[in-house]
Scaffold this active site. Structure first.
Site, PDB file in Angstrom:
ATOM      1  CB  CYS A 109      -0.900   0.022   1.229  1.00  8.47           C
ATOM      2  SG  CYS A 109      -2.020   1.422   1.190  1.00  8.47           S
ATOM      3  CG  ASP A 155      -6.326   7.493  -2.727  1.00  2.42           C
ATOM      4  OD1 ASP A 155      -5.316   7.763  -2.045  1.00  2.42           O
ATOM      5  OD2 ASP A 155      -7.109   6.575  -2.437  1.00  2.42           O
ATOM      6  CG  ASN A 156      -3.231   5.664  -4.636  1.00  2.00           C
ATOM      7  OD1 ASN A 156      -2.836   5.344  -3.516  1.00  2.00           O
ATOM      8  ND2 ASN A 156      -4.276   5.109  -5.206  1.00  2.00           N
TER       9      ASN A 156
END
EC number: 1.7.1.3
Length: 474
Positions: A129, A261-262
């Site tokens: 993750c 996100d990310n």
């Protein structure tokens, strides 16, 4: 039926590389019965990081390390944005994926046809993750994401076909550059979607898969049952679960989650700046694909106490890197980084490489045709306990074959992602014993960062906020 579609009871005990087959979990936990995930069986040992729902969790660090190269499916970390899509077993083979966009021949295909029309492979891949070790950044300054400890990583044998084969059949346009992926889940901001470069999908060194089995079992609901993308060497957030749609395009995905996100935004961007200006999020240069270099200490464990003696103690842990680049060295310092000792590294992925071609779980094991390193490695170093007793901490850093070295200093960013400053275990001398403190514990207080903060120390100073022997802070 499904059971016949399974591996024809292969004897996996005699193989020259690690294999594991776990019996699937069956019990739905009481806390999950109260949520939309009331059909998903889960291991009570997983540490829940966002309450009972949505389910985001990591295994205890020691348990992850002790389970070895292949992580049991039940202990594999989980990142879910919302409820898990429900797919009954009898519908698995009828699950359909659409391939569309800038292609000559768009088509839809069922899982049963994927299994028959494409070459099937079984490959070990480490998933990570992007938020792994985020809690350490949140201790310095709270960012936008929830706390992960250091165990947001796991390794499985994935069985499926190559994403490039599925895309290739649709004949992408010469102008196409990206493959968008979308899942069947429906979290707060619509179906989760993101993208990957088309050229990577076509590169056997990258080994990007569409998988339907994990460690020889049909995918667990938390891991994308019945079908998911597996993108080695890249953050887990790009490996879309419950895969429904592949769109070939000349630009990156425009999905909400791809934008917001990310990403690792520049370190000077404050949470307020990020909230008020979309442009930070829409800059593709800040999107994270490849993982960065990471090394973690697992032994000694957090709060472990060891008697000082004449013996040696074996410090140990794991490391991983992005983009298929092998970790070339892992070094340990017991004197604040002034001098370094070289650890021994084991790369279990190489056992598969040396084995040549093998069939396993209905797929070809073919690690030998590529040079890329897509799995974690394990490191060890023996040191005299007397030397540990004179030291204040154990520091670890890795360097990959491109001579990229892990940084001493934290790169704080709004999403607190890809945190990979040196992993530090503090050593507290208590009479004739040593007590060890990891930086943080995933889901509760209890690391040196908590202690240093309580004492008013600055975690980012030259001495990690500790007061040294002269009574001066760093």
């Amino acid at each position: 039926g499904l059971e016949h579609h399974h591996h024809h009871h292969q004897d996996i005990t005699e193989l020259p590389f690690p294999v594991r087959q776990d019996s699937p979990l069956t019990e739905v936990l009481p806390t999950d019965l109260k949520t939309k995930d009331n059909f998903v069986a889960r291991d009570p040992d997983l540490l829940r990081l966002t309450g009972s729902h949505p389910f985001n969790s990591e295994p205890p660090l020691t348990k992850l390390y002790d389970s070895g190269f292949l992580t049991p499916v039940s202990l594999h970390f989980v990142r879910n944005h919302g409820p898990v899509p429900y797919v009954p077993d009898e519908n698995i083979l009828d699950w359909e994926v659409s391939i569309e966009g800038m292609v000559e021949t768009p088509y839809k295909i069922k899982l049963s046809d994927i299994m028959e029309q494409f070459d099937i492979y079984s490959t070990p891949v480490t998933m990570v993750c992007a938020g792994n070790r985020r809690k350490e950044q949140n201790m310095v300054k709270k960012g936008a994401g929830f706390n992960w400890g250091a165990a947001g990583t796991s390794t499985s044998l994935w069985t499926g076909c190559m994403l490039g084969d599925v895309i290739g059949k649709a004949r992408p346009s010469k102008r196409a550059r990206f493959v968008w992926m979308e899942g069947a889940d429906n979290p707060a901001n619509g179906a989760y979607g993101t993208c990957i470069r088309l050229s990577w999908c076509m590169d056997p060194e990258r080994c990007i898969m569409i998988a339907y089995q994990q460690n020889g079992e049909w995918l667990h609901p938390d891991h994308g049952k019945p079908l998911r993308v597996v993108i080695p060497g890249v953050i887990g957030g790009r490996s879309v679960k419950w895969l429904k749609k592949l769109v070939v395009s000349d630009r990156p995905s425009e999905n909400w989650y791809h934008y917001f996100d990310n990403r690792v935004l520049p370190t000077m961007v404050t949470p307020e700046m990020a909230k008020s200006d979309d442009r930070w999020w829409k800059d593709e240069r800040y999107a994270i694909y490849d993982l960065n270099l990471q090394t973690i200490i697992c032994k000694p464990e957090n709060q472990q106490v060891i008697k000082i003696s004449e013996d040696e103690y074996e410090i140990a842990g794991f490391g991983y890197n992005g983009g298929g680049v092998r970790i070339g060295r892992i070094e340990v310092s017991l004197d604040k980084g002034k001098s370094w000792k070289l650890a021994d590294i084991d790369y279990p992925e190489d056992r598969y490489r040396e084995a040549g071609y093998f069939r396993l779980f209905g797929g070809l094991v073919n690690v030998c045709d590529r040079m890329s390193c897509l799995c974690w490695c394990f490191w060890k170093l023996k040191v005299p306990l007397s030397e540990l007793a004179r030291s204040k901490d154990i520091l670890i850093r890795g360097m990959d074959e491109r001579m990229m070295v892990q940084p001493r200093t934290m790169y704080w960013n709004v999403t607190s992602m890809l945190n990979n400053w040196w992993y530090r275990v503090a050593i507290i001398r208590e009479g004739e014993s040593l007590r060890f403190e990891h930086p943080v514990v995933a889901n509760k207080p209890g690391g040196w960062m908590d202690r240093v903060k309580a004492e008013g120390g600055d975690i980012l100073d030259n001495n990690w906020g500790e007061v040294d022997d002269t009574g001066q802070a760093g």
